[in-house]
Design an enzyme around this catalytic site. Sequence first.
Site, PDB file in Angstrom:
ATOM      1  N   GLN A 102       1.012  -1.166  -0.355  1.00 24.36           N
ATOM      2  CA  GLN A 102       0.449   0.291   0.377  1.00 24.36           C
ATOM      3  C   GLN A 102       0.677   1.354  -0.245  1.00 24.36           C
ATOM      4  O   GLN A 102       0.527   1.930  -1.186  1.00 24.36           O
ATOM      5  CB  GLN A 102      -0.725   0.041   1.579  1.00 24.36           C
ATOM      6  CG  GLN A 102      -2.178   0.915   1.223  1.00 24.36           C
ATOM      7  CD  GLN A 102      -2.870   0.368   2.156  1.00 24.36           C
ATOM      8  OE1 GLN A 102      -2.996  -0.825   1.945  1.00 24.36           O
ATOM      9  NE2 GLN A 102      -3.531   1.251   2.390  1.00 24.36           N
ATOM     10  N   ASP A 103       1.536   1.668   1.200  1.00 23.52           N
ATOM     11  CA  ASP A 103       2.185   2.521   1.232  1.00 23.52           C
ATOM     12  C   ASP A 103       3.331   2.629   2.239  1.00 23.52           C
ATOM     13  O   ASP A 103       3.402   1.238   2.936  1.00 23.52           O
ATOM     14  CB  ASP A 103       2.140   4.051   1.829  1.00 23.52           C
ATOM     15  CG  ASP A 103       0.919   4.239   2.921  1.00 23.52           C
ATOM     16  OD1 ASP A 103       0.840   3.146   3.586  1.00 23.52           O
ATOM     17  OD2 ASP A 103       0.921   5.237   3.200  1.00 23.52           O
ATOM     18  N   PRO A 104       4.594   3.075   2.218  1.00 24.56           N
ATOM     19  CA  PRO A 104       5.803   2.598   2.898  1.00 24.56           C
ATOM     20  C   PRO A 104       5.404   2.596   4.453  1.00 24.56           C
ATOM     21  O   PRO A 104       4.086   3.555   4.910  1.00 24.56           O
ATOM     22  CB  PRO A 104       6.603   3.666   2.793  1.00 24.56           C
ATOM     23  CG  PRO A 104       6.470   4.255   1.795  1.00 24.56           C
ATOM     24  CD  PRO A 104       4.800   4.600   1.483  1.00 24.56           C
TER      25      PRO A 104
END
Length: 229
Positions: free
Chosen positions: A63-65
């Site tokens: 998804q995101d970091p």
Amino acid sequence: MPILKNDWAPLLEEEFQKPYYLKLREFLKEEYRTRTIYPDMYDIFNALHYTPYANVKVVLLGQDPYHGPGQAHGLSFSVKPGVPVPPSLVNIFKELHDDLGCYIPDNGYLVKWAKQGVLLLNTVLTVRRGQANSHRGKGWEHFTDRVIELVNEKDDPVVFLLWGRNAQEKKERITNPRHHIIEAPHPSPFSAARGFFGHRPFSRTNAFLTKCGREPIDWQIENIGARAE
């Protein structure tokens, strides 16, 4: 921001000139100047650096970091050596153990996977410290959609591992019948028991690659102990 050096460069050259990306770049310059942003600017494109286009066999969408200090380094689900393994990756390692018998390593550094052709791609490539999803809707989704479309265009069969709703939203971009999609709930502690555990993605990936005449992935991440990376 650092420019790509391998075979992704000509494929994405036009993308870097598009209005959405130029706007994203200006946004990121200001964010990195005024806030704490992860990963380090020089690690943003590590998924593409470590896994050249020609080498892609598997796409593992995140998804995101990670948004904690020292965790993110540009590869989905991976953390730097010496950083505690996050809960989602703990569950990935549990499933890997149950699926293929791999021992649970003392680190979450997944570069070995990336170097074998596992594209560890987040759909959003940056995040503010302590604020999950803070860079959503800023333009990264257009960029990573293009990366997925380019992989979809490959003649060589590729496995797409889509864990969780966010990743599964990208399914519509995977239209090439040569490729293989494996879906499951996200490995997060909130959802892993709803079907992530027991879906055996690693053996299924290797079975597909072998059937297509491609080298399977060695999924075992080795212990590194106190050794510095």
